[in-house]
Design an enzyme around this catalytic site. Structure first.
Site, PDB file in Angstrom:
ATOM      1  N   GLN A  72       0.942  -1.317  -0.072  1.00 16.63           N
ATOM      2  CA  GLN A  72       0.049   0.023  -0.145  1.00 16.63           C
ATOM      3  C   GLN A  72       0.929   1.267   0.142  1.00 16.63           C
ATOM      4  OE1 GLN A  72      -2.348   1.776   3.479  1.00 16.63           O
ATOM      5  NE2 GLN A  72      -4.025   0.768   2.192  1.00 16.63           N
ATOM      6  N   CYS A 102      -6.311   7.166   5.423  1.00 21.96           N
ATOM      7  CA  CYS A 102      -5.383   7.575   6.565  1.00 21.96           C
ATOM      8  C   CYS A 102      -5.848   8.871   7.113  1.00 21.96           C
ATOM      9  CB  CYS A 102      -3.976   7.568   6.523  1.00 21.96           C
ATOM     10  SG  CYS A 102      -3.025   8.024   8.114  1.00 21.96           S
ATOM     11  N   LYS A 141      -8.144   1.899  -0.919  1.00 19.49           N
ATOM     12  CA  LYS A 141      -8.962   1.664   0.582  1.00 19.49           C
ATOM     13  C   LYS A 141      -9.114   3.221   1.198  1.00 19.49           C
ATOM     14  CE  LYS A 141      -8.666  -0.068   5.388  1.00 19.49           C
ATOM     15  NZ  LYS A 141      -8.518   1.143   6.197  1.00 19.49           N
ATOM     16  N   ASN A 204     -14.873  -2.143   6.180  1.00 15.55           N
ATOM     17  CA  ASN A 204     -14.098  -2.160   7.420  1.00 15.55           C
ATOM     18  C   ASN A 204     -14.336  -1.286   8.331  1.00 15.55           C
ATOM     19  OD1 ASN A 204     -10.910  -0.435   7.631  1.00 15.55           O
ATOM     20  ND2 ASN A 204     -11.226  -2.460   8.673  1.00 15.55           N
ATOM     21  N   ASP A 206     -14.690  -1.611  12.984  1.00 13.93           N
ATOM     22  CA  ASP A 206     -15.550  -2.259  14.090  1.00 13.93           C
ATOM     23  C   ASP A 206     -15.831  -3.786  14.095  1.00 13.93           C
ATOM     24  OD1 ASP A 206     -15.542   0.340  15.175  1.00 13.93           O
ATOM     25  OD2 ASP A 206     -17.828   0.797  14.587  1.00 13.93           O
ATOM     26  N   GLY A 228      -8.836  -4.821  11.295  1.00 15.80           N
ATOM     27  CA  GLY A 228      -7.558  -4.069  11.636  1.00 15.80           C
ATOM     28  C   GLY A 228      -7.231  -4.295  12.901  1.00 15.80           C
ATOM     29  N   ARG A 229      -7.811  -3.425  13.842  1.00 12.27           N
ATOM     30  CA  ARG A 229      -7.085  -3.373  15.394  1.00 12.27           C
ATOM     31  C   ARG A 229      -7.514  -4.775  16.012  1.00 12.27           C
ATOM     32  NH1 ARG A 229     -10.264   2.007  17.096  1.00 12.27           N
ATOM     33  NH2 ARG A 229     -11.544   1.410  15.256  1.00 12.27           N
TER      34      ARG A 229
END
Length: 330
Positions: A72, A102, A141, A204, A206, A228-229
Site C-alpha cells: 500500500q 488515513c 482503501k 472495514n 468495528d 484491523g485493530r
C-alpha cells in the site's frame, strides 16, 4: 468468489488491514497462519520510496508464504505516486493498494491519505498515475468522505472503477470521525448495490467478534471484510470468524500456551527481520495485547518491556506459560 486481477479469493474473504507500525512481515505471518486471506504492507510514503528512505524501502519486504499480499502506498503528487508504483512493481507483490483513508494529521496536511477525499478529481488523477505505471492490479482503501456533510463514497466508487481500480475497501467512518463513534456500513451497502459497480467491495470498521462479523456479512451483502485493530495481539480472530460462519459455534479461546507461542514466534520473527535490538524494542508494544485479560500480569509485562536479552525474554515467556497454565479467561 471475489477476483482481483488474476487473484481469486475464497468466498467472503477476510482481509488484514494495513496498519502503521503493526502490519509488518512478522505480524502478517502470524495472521496468515491463523486464517487471513489477503494482507497488505504498512502504508508506504511515495516520497519516502523515491528518496530511498530506509524505513520506506524496508516496508517493501514480502515473502512467498504471505501471498496473496499487496503493498500500500500513499501520497498527494502524481509524479511521485507514478514513480513509487514502478518501484513497487519491481518487488512483485500481488497488487498495489492506494491509501485514501488515513486520517492522521501529518498525512492529511500533505494532501494525502484521507485528505484526498476533499478533491475527487485529484484522487482520480493520482490513481490514474499509479495504474499507468504498474502491471499489477490496483485497489483502493478509503473512507466514506471528509465529514458527515460531504459523504462522497458513491461518486468515488464509480469514478475509481471507471478508470480501472479492481477492488475497493471502505472504512465506514468519515475522516472527521477518526476512529471514534460508530461505523456506518449502510453507505458501503449502497455502493455494493449500485448496479454500475462490478468490482469487489470490502467493508472495514468495528469488526471485533465472530458474531458481529456474521451479522454484518448477512446484513450488508458485501464481498468480504477487512479486520484491523481486533487482530492486534489476537491473530486467532480470522479462523474464529471462519469457524463461526461455517458452524455457528465458537472455537475454543486461545489458551495462555497459545498466546505465549504467538508472542514467542512474533518476537523471533521480528528479530530475524529487523535485527535483534530493533526486533526486541518494537515487540514491546505487542505484549499487552497478547496477554490482555490475565490477572496480576503487571510484573511479567514490566520484565518483557524492559529486558534486552533474547534468552531472558524467552525465559520470562516460559515462566508465564508455567505460572498461568490452565488459566481460564473470562
Amino acid at each position: 468468489m471475489p477476483k482481483i486481477g488474476n487473484i481469486i479469493l475464497p468466498d467472503f474473504p477476510l482481509l488484514l488491514a494495513p496498519m502503521e507500525d503493526v502490519s509488518d512481515p512478522p505480524f502478517r505471518r502470524l495472521c496468515k497462519l491463523h486464517g487471513a486471506d489477503l494482507m497488505y504492507s504498512e502504508f508506504i510514503s511515495s516520497e519516502g520510496l523515491i528518496r530511498d528512505a530506509i524505513k520506506s524501502r524496508q516496508k517493501l519486504d514480502i515473502f512467498d508464504y504471505e501471498r496473496p499480499v499487496g503493498i500500500q502506498i500513499f501520497g498527494g503528487d502524481e509524479e511521485a505516486m507514478a514513480m513509487s508504483a514502478k518501484i513497487v512493481d519491481a518487488v512483485h507483490p500481488d497488487l498495489v493498494d492506494i491509501n485514501y483513508g488515513c486520517p492522521v494529521k501529518k498525512v492529511v496536511c500533505k494532501g494525502a491519505g484521507a485528505g484526498v477525499l476533499k478533491d475527487v478529481d485529484l484522487m482520480v488523477r493520482l490513481t490514474k498515475a499509479v495504474i499507468r505505471s504498474t502491471n499489477l492490479p490496483v485497489t483502493v482503501k478509503t473512507r466514506l468522505g471528509w465529514d458527515d456533510n460531504s459523504i462522497n463514497i458513491d461518486e468515488v466508487a464509480e469514478r475509481l472503477q471507471d478508470i480501472g481500480v479492481q477492488a475497493l475497501t471502505v472504512h465506514a467512518r468519515t475522516r472527521a470521525q477518526m476512529y471514534k463513534g460508530h461505523s456506518d456500513w449502510t453507505h458501503i451497502e449502497r455502493v455494493k448495490n449500485n448496479p454500475r459497480i462490478t468490482m469487489p467491495i470490502f467493508g472495514n470498521g468495528d469488526i471485533d467478534s465472530p458474531e458481529k462479523a456474521l451479522e454484518y456479512k448477512n446484513k450488508f451483502g458485501l464481498d468480504g471484510m477487512m479486520i484491523g485493530r481486533a487482530a492486534i495481539g489476537y491473530p486467532w480472530i480470522f479462523n474464529e470468524i471462519k469457524h463461526y460462519f461455517a458452524t455457528g459455534e465458537h472455537l475454543p479461546a486461545p489458551t495462555v500456551i497459545d498466546r505465549v507461542e504467538a508472542a514467542r514466534n512474533h518476537l523471533t520473527w521480528s528479530m530475524d527481520w529487523k535485527g535483534e535490538r530493533v526486533g526486541i524494542v518494537e515487540m514491546r508494544r505487542h505484549y499487552t495485547n497478547y496477554f490482555k485479560g490475565i490477572h496480576s500480569f503487571k510484573e511479567y509485562k514490566q520484565r518483557l518491556v524492559t529486558l534486552d536479552d533474547p534468552e531472558e525474554l524467552f525465559k520470562v515467556l516460559r515462566e508465564v506459560e508455567e505460572v498461568y497454565a490452565g488459566y481460564q479467561f473470562v
